[in-house]
Design a protein around this motif. Structure first.
Motif, short mmCIF file in Angstrom:
data_model
loop_
_atom_site.label_atom_id
_atom_site.label_comp_id
_atom_site.label_asym_id
_atom_site.label_seq_id
_atom_site.Cartn_x
_atom_site.Cartn_y
_atom_site.Cartn_z
N VAL A 35 1.05 -1.22 0.03
CA VAL A 35 -0.07 0.03 -0.11
C VAL A 35 0.77 1.23 0.03
N SER A 36 1.86 1.20 0.95
CA SER A 36 2.77 2.50 0.93
C SER A 36 3.38 2.61 -0.50
N ALA A 37 3.79 1.57 -1.04
CA ALA A 37 4.72 1.74 -2.45
C ALA A 37 3.79 2.30 -3.56
N TYR A 38 2.42 1.91 -3.28
CA TYR A 38 1.23 2.25 -4.34
C TYR A 38 1.46 3.70 -4.14
N ARG A 39 1.12 3.99 -2.80
CA ARG A 39 0.95 5.68 -2.45
C ARG A 39 2.30 6.41 -2.97
N ILE A 40 3.46 6.06 -3.22
CA ILE A 40 4.74 6.53 -3.84
C ILE A 40 4.37 7.08 -5.05
N VAL A 41 3.70 6.07 -5.88
CA VAL A 41 3.29 6.25 -7.23
C VAL A 41 2.08 7.10 -7.43
N ARG A 42 1.14 6.82 -6.60
CA ARG A 42 -0.19 7.47 -6.88
C ARG A 42 -0.40 8.44 -5.43
N GLN A 43 0.08 9.59 -5.50
CA GLN A 43 -0.33 10.46 -4.46
C GLN A 43 -1.60 11.51 -4.58
N PRO A 44 -2.21 11.62 -3.39
CA PRO A 44 -3.35 12.39 -3.43
C PRO A 44 -3.23 13.79 -4.08
N PRO A 45 -3.84 14.72 -4.46
CA PRO A 45 -3.68 16.18 -4.67
C PRO A 45 -2.95 16.98 -3.52
N SER A 46 -2.19 17.80 -3.69
CA SER A 46 -1.57 18.55 -2.61
C SER A 46 -2.42 19.79 -2.28
N HIS A 47 -2.17 20.50 -1.12
CA HIS A 47 -3.06 21.68 -0.78
C HIS A 47 -2.14 22.86 -1.66
N ASN A 48 -3.21 23.46 -2.61
CA ASN A 48 -2.84 24.43 -3.50
C ASN A 48 -1.79 24.04 -4.47
N ASN A 49 -1.67 22.62 -4.55
CA ASN A 49 -0.73 22.10 -5.65
C ASN A 49 0.86 22.64 -5.22
N GLN A 50 0.96 22.83 -4.24
CA GLN A 50 2.31 23.17 -3.66
C GLN A 50 3.31 21.99 -3.17
N GLU A 51 4.60 21.93 -3.43
CA GLU A 51 5.45 20.93 -3.05
C GLU A 51 5.73 20.94 -1.63
N GLY A 52 5.86 22.08 -1.02
CA GLY A 52 6.29 22.09 0.61
C GLY A 52 7.70 21.95 0.50
N THR A 53 8.44 21.81 1.53
CA THR A 53 9.73 21.69 1.83
C THR A 53 10.08 20.34 2.69
N TRP A 54 11.29 20.03 2.49
CA TRP A 54 11.51 18.57 2.85
C TRP A 54 11.66 18.62 4.53
N ALA A 55 12.06 19.82 5.15
CA ALA A 55 12.20 19.96 6.40
C ALA A 55 11.01 19.93 7.13
N ARG A 56 9.67 20.39 6.65
CA ARG A 56 8.71 20.18 7.24
C ARG A 56 7.91 18.96 6.92
N ALA A 57 8.47 18.55 5.64
CA ALA A 57 7.94 17.05 5.33
C ALA A 57 8.24 15.94 6.52
N LEU A 58 9.45 16.18 7.08
CA LEU A 58 9.92 15.24 7.96
C LEU A 58 8.84 15.27 9.23
N GLU A 59 8.27 16.42 9.70
CA GLU A 59 7.23 16.52 10.53
C GLU A 59 6.13 15.46 10.46
N SER A 60 5.74 15.30 8.98
CA SER A 60 4.66 14.33 8.68
C SER A 60 4.95 12.98 8.76
N VAL A 61 6.12 12.82 8.90
CA VAL A 61 6.58 10.99 8.90
C VAL A 61 5.47 10.39 10.00
N PRO A 62 4.85 9.59 9.71
CA PRO A 62 4.09 8.85 10.99
C PRO A 62 5.00 8.69 12.26
N LEU A 63 4.46 8.41 13.32
CA LEU A 63 5.06 8.19 14.60
C LEU A 63 5.52 6.68 14.30
N ILE A 64 4.83 5.74 13.84
CA ILE A 64 4.97 4.40 13.62
C ILE A 64 6.30 4.11 12.75
#
Length: 751
Positions: free
Chosen positions: A252-281
């Motif tokens: 499922v995770s590999a599938y989501r690498i290929v098929r991602q949902p649309p982002s907010h306002n089509n923005q890429e964001g930053t990798w630093a902030r993206a690390l905060e989105s990594v699941p705790l598990i």
């Protein structure tokens, strides 16, 4: 994690429908497992009452299957048989019942034939045979269509119950596979910040893929080592199911690498902030797997993950608690309670205090604090906002709402402590938990009064002559719900002989909430029809411009809570929405519980606890160390996993230093709750953020921009101040009473 089918498109896909149906089936099966023994016992009792016939010696257990006709002969001539056996004995050839020489009797030499003894034995045998034939005839006469239907129901339930009880491990793993896969597909795992931008989704998908593959490798190695040990594996299916679980998550995770949902306002964001989105598990899993792999113990993560099956009743009960919480969320029970309080026009602080007091019991029934925040967090936030509370204060109250009632009966956390530690009982913990609940709730009220925004302005509380009649009118609406809940509790207590307590709560609450929800939807539909009829009548009797102002909401003021928009109008849709939310929360929360076991394994294997002295110079230093250690554990671990770790490591240390076990565990509960409010994880704050919504958090931060430090971070500071002071009192107060003469008279107040 706060979405419903109305707002979660994944819930409307074939994958979501399949996950919903599978989860609902598994939850019902878990209910059958948890209630099966008491229900089946009562079915046997009812069967005995309805179908037994003492006069003819027919009991229900004889009727549970078609009788088999006895093969013995009830018409044996006793005298002829005695004569035959006597003749055989006189010939010197002992005879068996078949008339053939009995070689076994020859082992004991010659025996004198006793005709009287043989005659009595034969008479008894024939009498027994006659009785067996009579019972057979009586049982056959009692096999009626109604009996066949009843025993079919009873035996089918027993088969289902036995199947579930024998396969609890498989049921939990299948449930976790379905819910975790759905949660992963929808990016709903608990993280420091929900994914919003393209890089956030990439970080979540890649981290979950890496974590799942590492866990899959560990499970394969664990199975290989178990096979190579030469010891027979109890249930190989469990090993394979662990592999399936992490293989599915990886896919499922590999599938989501290929098929991602649309982002907010089509923005890429930053990798630093993206690390905060990594699941705790993912963080916990990658860190734990890396540690064990570097230690040359690749099967370690799988071994410690497998330990969740050692206390399997807790995650199964937690799943039922979460389902009950989501059903509760779909009902109007909180609205009806708030309608009773609104006529008083209380200040936000006073109303919040009452809400927190009222939330204590539901928190205890929810199992752990985080589950209550999931179930009722959004409701509490919007209610505090509706009476004029600031957004920061409402967020603080929401995060705090789940931290008070975990010490009350029938808290699943307390039950877990008592199950793992024979030094304390649930009765002791719940008794002193009442005092701790009074302390923490009062501390919150005092702190909120000191720091309230308009403390120089007197609250305009309504006159009792106005408020009481209005309150009584609203209480009339609640009475049918109270009667229904009481009737359900009495049914379980008197009919099923199962009183409502901390043991039976997980199995009773979902049934109770299902019936309450169905009743609530019928009442809501009736009230809606009455309002529409009244609106039509008002429109006919008044000008059109006046008719447009008729309230459409469910109370006198026309107030419609913001969270009520997510409620479904019919029972079927409400149960469907509640189950879909349950999938997300079970998948995220039990996954977190699972991966917390891995951190416990790292702590245990690294022997970091052995670095601390086992015996301190005095009890004050010991308590100080234990308080800090418990808060740190609460900051990074899920409560159930933390209790397992504490029971085996820090609890013996506390006992060795002269700390009373009851005092120690009460301190642990408060310390954990403080830890759940503190970074870096702050699980209750994270759940508050997710159930309230990122948009509300952003709006709240914008409202307090430029204000004082306290106002900007009130949602963090206020709960932490309250729980820190409460923890200090709970940890060191009893020691003062026990060891300082000046404070010893206080002990008399609690005797």
């Amino acid at each position: 994690m706060s979405t419903t089918p109305a707002t979660n498109p994944l819930g409307q896909t074939w994958f979501g429908r399949l996950a919903n149906l599978s989860t609902l089936t598994l939850l019902i099966l878990i209910l059958v497992i948890s209630t099966g023994e008491m229900v089946h016992g009562q079915l046997l009792k009812f069967g005995e009452v309805m179908f037994s016939d003492p006069a003819q010696k027919v009991q229900y257990f004889l009727l549970r299957a078609d009788p088999v006709k006895p093969t013995c002969n009830p018409e044996v001539n006793v005298e002829q048989e005695v004569a035959r056996q006597e003749a055989a004995a006189a010939s010197g050839a002992p005879m068996s019942g078949t008339g053939q020489p009995d070689d076994v009797d020859n082992l004991f030499g010659e025996r004198t034939f006793n005709a009287t003894a043989v005659r009595e034995s034969l008479k008894a045998t024939v009498a027994n045979c006659v009785e067996r034939h009579e019972v057979y005839e009586h049982v056959r006469d009692h096999i009626t269509p109604s009996l066949k239907f009843y025993r079919g129901l009873e035996t089918s339930f027993f088969v289902l119950f036995k199947f579930g009880a024998d396969n609890r491990s498989m049921i939990l793993l299948i449930l976790l596979t379905v819910t975790a896969a759905f949660t992963t597909m929808g990016f709903h795992h608990i993280s420091l910040r929900p994914a919003r931008y393209a890089r956030d989704f990439k970080a979540q998908a890649w981290s979950m893929t890496i974590c799942s593959l590492m866990m899959l490798y560990s499970c394969v190695r664990y199975y290989q080592i178990s096979v190579e040990s030469g010891i027979e594996i109890d249930d190989p299916r469990v090993y394979f199911m662990w592999m399936v679980l992490f293989a599915v998550l990886a896919a499922v995770s590999a599938y989501r690498i290929v098929r991602q949902p649309p982002s907010h306002n089509n923005q890429e964001g930053t990798w630093a902030r993206a690390l905060e989105s990594v699941p705790l598990i993912a963080n916990l899993g990658i860190f734990s797997c890396a540690y064990f792999f570097l230690q040359g113990h690749p099967s370690g993560p799988a071994i410690y993950a497998h330990k969740i099956l050692d206390f399997i009743s807790i995650p199964l009960a937690l799943a039922l608690h979460i389902w009950a919480g989501m059903l509760f969320k779909q009902s109007r029970l909180v609205d009806l309670f708030m309608n009773i309080m609104r006529p008083w026009k209380l200040s936000p602080e006073a109303l919040t205090y009452i809400i927190l007091l009222a939330a204590g019991l539901p928190t205890a029934y929810a199992g752990v604090s985080s589950v209550f925040v999931i179930a009722a967090g959004a409701i509490i936030y919007h209610e505090v906002r509706a009476v004029g509370g600031t957004s920061q204060y409402a967020l603080a109250a929401t995060a705090m709402s789940g931290s008070l009632g975990v010490v009350l009966s029938p808290s699943l956390l307390v039950v877990g402590i008592a199950a793992l530690n024979r030094q304390v009982t649930t009765a002791q913990l719940f008794y002193w938990g009442g005092f701790v609940f009074a302390l923490t709730s009062t501390m919150f009220f005092i702190a909120s009064q000191i720091h309230r925004h308009n403390r120089h302005q007197r609250a305009q509380v309504a006159s009792p002559s106005v408020a009481i009649p209005a309150m009584l009118r609203e209480m009339k609406v609640v009475i049918p719900y109270v009667v229904l809940v009481a009737a359900i509790a009495m049914f379980y207590s008197h009919v099923l002989d199962t009183p409502f307590n901390e043991i039976s709560a997980p199995s009773i609450l979902p049934v109770m909430m299902l019936l309450v929800l169905i009743f609530d939807k019928k009442m809501s539909a009736r009230e809606e029809s009455a309002r529409q009829f009244a609106s039509v009548g008002a429109a006919a009797a008044t000008p059109s411009h006046a008719a447009s102002h008729v309230p459409a909401a469910g109370n006198a003021d026309g107030y419609q809570p913001a969270y009520a928009a997510q409620r479904q109008k019919t029972s079927i849709k409400a149960i469907d929405a509640a189950t879909t939310e349950t999938i997300e929360h079970v998948g995220s929360y039990i996954s977190l519980m699972l991966f917390t076991q891995l951190i416990g394994g790292v702590v245990e294997r690294s022997e970091i606890m052995s670095l601390a002295p086992q015996v301190f110079p005095n009890v004050w230093l010991a308590m100080g160390f234990l308080v800090v250690a418990k808060v740190i554990l609460g900051m990074v671990m899920e409560p159930m996993g933390a209790i397992l770790l504490v029971s085996s490591t820090l609890a013996p240390m506390a006992y060795a230093n002269g700390i009373d076990p009851l005092h120690f565990w009460m301190m642990v509960l408060v310390a954990f709750e403080l830890g759940y409010l503190l970074p870096p994880v702050a699980i209750n704050q994270l759940l508050t953020r997710q159930v309230v919504g990122e948009a509300e958090i952003d709006k709240s931060d914008a409202e307090v921009a430029g204000q004082s430090f306290y106002r900007r971070y009130e949602r963090w500071i206020l709960p932490c101040i309250v729980m820190s002071i409460s923890l200090g009192i709970v940890a060191f107060g009893p020691l003062l009473v026990q060891r300082v003469a000046f404070f010893q008279p206080i002990a008399n107040l609690f005797n």
